[in-house]
Motif scaffolding. Structure first.
Motif, PDB file in Angstrom:
ATOM      1  N   ILE A  27      -5.370  -1.827   0.231  1.00 41.63           N
ATOM      2  CA  ILE A  27      -4.385  -0.814   0.565  1.00 41.63           C
ATOM      3  C   ILE A  27      -3.878  -0.198  -0.726  1.00 41.63           C
ATOM      4  CG2 ILE A  27      -2.168  -0.416   1.672  1.00 41.63           C
ATOM      5  CD1 ILE A  27      -2.893  -2.888   3.401  1.00 41.63           C
ATOM      6  N   THR A  28      -3.717   1.119  -0.753  1.00 41.47           N
ATOM      7  CA  THR A  28      -3.311   1.838  -1.948  1.00 41.47           C
ATOM      8  C   THR A  28      -1.868   2.304  -1.819  1.00 41.47           C
ATOM      9  OG1 THR A  28      -5.588   2.600  -2.179  1.00 41.47           O
ATOM     10  CG2 THR A  28      -3.939   3.708  -3.508  1.00 41.47           C
ATOM     11  N   PHE A  29      -1.079   2.062  -2.864  1.00 43.15           N
ATOM     12  CA  PHE A  29       0.314   2.468  -2.908  1.00 43.15           C
ATOM     13  C   PHE A  29       0.567   3.287  -4.164  1.00 43.15           C
ATOM     14  CE2 PHE A  29       0.516  -1.514  -0.513  1.00 43.15           C
ATOM     15  CZ  PHE A  29       1.292  -1.137   0.565  1.00 43.15           C
ATOM     16  N   GLU A  30       1.498   4.231  -4.062  1.00 42.50           N
ATOM     17  CA  GLU A  30       2.058   4.853  -5.264  1.00 42.50           C
ATOM     18  C   GLU A  30       3.205   3.954  -5.699  1.00 42.50           C
ATOM     19  OE1 GLU A  30       4.437   8.847  -6.676  1.00 42.50           O
ATOM     20  OE2 GLU A  30       3.239   8.930  -4.845  1.00 42.50           O
ATOM     21  N   VAL A  31       3.207   3.584  -6.978  1.00 38.38           N
ATOM     22  CA  VAL A  31       4.211   2.646  -7.478  1.00 38.38           C
ATOM     23  C   VAL A  31       4.993   3.284  -8.618  1.00 38.38           C
ATOM     24  CG1 VAL A  31       2.951   0.589  -6.774  1.00 38.38           C
ATOM     25  CG2 VAL A  31       2.539   1.534  -9.021  1.00 38.38           C
ATOM     26  N   ALA A  32       6.110   2.651  -8.973  1.00 38.26           N
ATOM     27  CA  ALA A  32       6.968   3.154 -10.046  1.00 38.26           C
ATOM     28  C   ALA A  32       6.232   3.102 -11.382  1.00 38.26           C
ATOM     29  CB  ALA A  32       8.245   2.330 -10.113  1.00 38.26           C
ATOM     30  N   ARG A  33       6.590   3.996 -12.274  1.00 41.58           N
ATOM     31  CA  ARG A  33       5.880   4.132 -13.546  1.00 41.58           C
ATOM     32  C   ARG A  33       5.911   2.866 -14.407  1.00 41.58           C
ATOM     33  NH1 ARG A  33       6.132   9.827 -15.110  1.00 41.58           N
ATOM     34  NH2 ARG A  33       4.993  10.813 -13.421  1.00 41.58           N
ATOM     35  N   GLY A  34       7.036   2.175 -14.482  1.00 48.75           N
ATOM     36  CA  GLY A  34       7.154   1.035 -15.382  1.00 48.75           C
ATOM     37  C   GLY A  34       6.735  -0.292 -14.791  1.00 48.75           C
ATOM     38  N   SER A  35       6.200  -0.292 -13.578  1.00 47.07           N
ATOM     39  CA  SER A  35       5.887  -1.557 -12.912  1.00 47.07           C
ATOM     40  C   SER A  35       4.559  -2.128 -13.410  1.00 47.07           C
ATOM     41  CB  SER A  35       5.832  -1.351 -11.400  1.00 47.07           C
ATOM     42  OG  SER A  35       4.835  -0.421 -11.078  1.00 47.07           O
ATOM     43  N   ASN A  36       4.436  -3.456 -13.308  1.00 51.21           N
ATOM     44  CA  ASN A  36       3.190  -4.107 -13.689  1.00 51.21           C
ATOM     45  C   ASN A  36       2.594  -4.813 -12.478  1.00 51.21           C
ATOM     46  OD1 ASN A  36       4.613  -6.527 -13.413  1.00 51.21           O
ATOM     47  ND2 ASN A  36       5.156  -6.572 -15.575  1.00 51.21           N
ATOM     48  N   LYS A  37       1.455  -5.487 -12.678  1.00 50.95           N
ATOM     49  CA  LYS A  37       0.745  -6.098 -11.557  1.00 50.95           C
ATOM     50  C   LYS A  37       1.567  -7.191 -10.881  1.00 50.95           C
ATOM     51  CE  LYS A  37      -3.916  -5.242 -13.205  1.00 50.95           C
ATOM     52  NZ  LYS A  37      -5.233  -5.841 -13.488  1.00 50.95           N
ATOM     53  N   THR A  38       2.267  -7.981 -11.655  1.00 51.97           N
ATOM     54  CA  THR A  38       3.069  -9.073 -11.097  1.00 51.97           C
ATOM     55  C   THR A  38       4.189  -8.538 -10.229  1.00 51.97           C
ATOM     56  OG1 THR A  38       2.590 -10.341 -13.086  1.00 51.97           O
ATOM     57  CG2 THR A  38       4.345 -11.148 -11.678  1.00 51.97           C
ATOM     58  N   GLU A  39       4.877  -7.499 -10.675  1.00 52.71           N
ATOM     59  CA  GLU A  39       5.960  -6.909  -9.900  1.00 52.71           C
ATOM     60  C   GLU A  39       5.440  -6.284  -8.606  1.00 52.71           C
ATOM     61  OE1 GLU A  39       9.032  -5.715 -13.502  1.00 52.71           O
ATOM     62  OE2 GLU A  39       7.663  -4.199 -12.699  1.00 52.71           O
ATOM     63  N   VAL A  40       4.284  -5.624  -8.672  1.00 55.45           N
ATOM     64  CA  VAL A  40       3.697  -5.014  -7.482  1.00 55.45           C
ATOM     65  C   VAL A  40       3.311  -6.100  -6.486  1.00 55.45           C
ATOM     66  CG1 VAL A  40       1.740  -3.681  -6.609  1.00 55.45           C
ATOM     67  CG2 VAL A  40       2.918  -2.935  -8.668  1.00 55.45           C
ATOM     68  N   ARG A  41       2.702  -7.176  -6.970  1.00 57.68           N
ATOM     69  CA  ARG A  41       2.316  -8.288  -6.092  1.00 57.68           C
ATOM     70  C   ARG A  41       3.535  -8.867  -5.375  1.00 57.68           C
ATOM     71  NH1 ARG A  41      -1.818 -12.295  -6.294  1.00 57.68           N
ATOM     72  NH2 ARG A  41      -2.601 -11.260  -8.167  1.00 57.68           N
ATOM     73  N   GLN A  42       4.601  -9.123  -6.118  1.00 53.70           N
ATOM     74  CA  GLN A  42       5.814  -9.696  -5.530  1.00 53.70           C
ATOM     75  C   GLN A  42       6.466  -8.729  -4.542  1.00 53.70           C
ATOM     76  OE1 GLN A  42       8.081 -10.724  -8.989  1.00 53.70           O
ATOM     77  NE2 GLN A  42       6.920 -12.605  -9.376  1.00 53.70           N
ATOM     78  N   ALA A  43       6.439  -7.435  -4.852  1.00 50.08           N
ATOM     79  CA  ALA A  43       7.045  -6.435  -3.968  1.00 50.08           C
ATOM     80  C   ALA A  43       6.292  -6.345  -2.642  1.00 50.08           C
ATOM     81  CB  ALA A  43       7.077  -5.076  -4.659  1.00 50.08           C
ATOM     82  N   VAL A  44       4.962  -6.318  -2.687  1.00 45.43           N
ATOM     83  CA  VAL A  44       4.169  -6.229  -1.459  1.00 45.43           C
ATOM     84  C   VAL A  44       4.363  -7.488  -0.621  1.00 45.43           C
ATOM     85  CG1 VAL A  44       1.819  -6.138  -0.541  1.00 45.43           C
ATOM     86  CG2 VAL A  44       2.480  -4.626  -2.399  1.00 45.43           C
TER      87      VAL A  44
END
Length: 95
Positions: A27-44
């Motif tokens: 699944i593809t998301f638009e994410v915030a500019r300063g985010s990293n892989k760990t933050e995206v994983r935790q958010a999802v």
């Protein structure tokens, strides 16, 4: 770390991403500019209550566009492609 809803801006729905959802469970998301892989994983995982197997992030640079005599650029976008394990699913469309 920011809040999960601040990191995930919106899902990106195109023909290509729909094909990835069906065949590869990505699944593809638009994410915030300063985010990293760990933050995206935790958010999802927090927002959708699923387990994330893998996260890929890419930066799409702005493109020059012109309409008549007016020229400008498209906006820059940071995308995250999230792979879910077999058997897990995110329903983006309410039935």
């Amino acid at each position: 770390m920011s809040k999960a809803r601040d990191i995930l801006i919106r899902p990106i729905i195109t023909e290509k991403t729909m094909k990835m959802m069906d065949s590869d469970n990505k699944i593809t998301f638009e994410v915030a500019r300063g985010s990293n892989k760990t933050e995206v994983r935790q958010a999802v995982e927090e927002v959708f209550n699923v387990k994330v197997e893998k996260v890929n992030i890419l930066n799409c640079r702005p493109k020059a566009k012109r309409v008549g005599k007016y020229s400008g650029t498209t906006s820059a976008v940071r995308k995250a492609i999230v792979k879910l394990p077999e058997g897990q699913d995110i329903n983006l469309f309410k039935d």
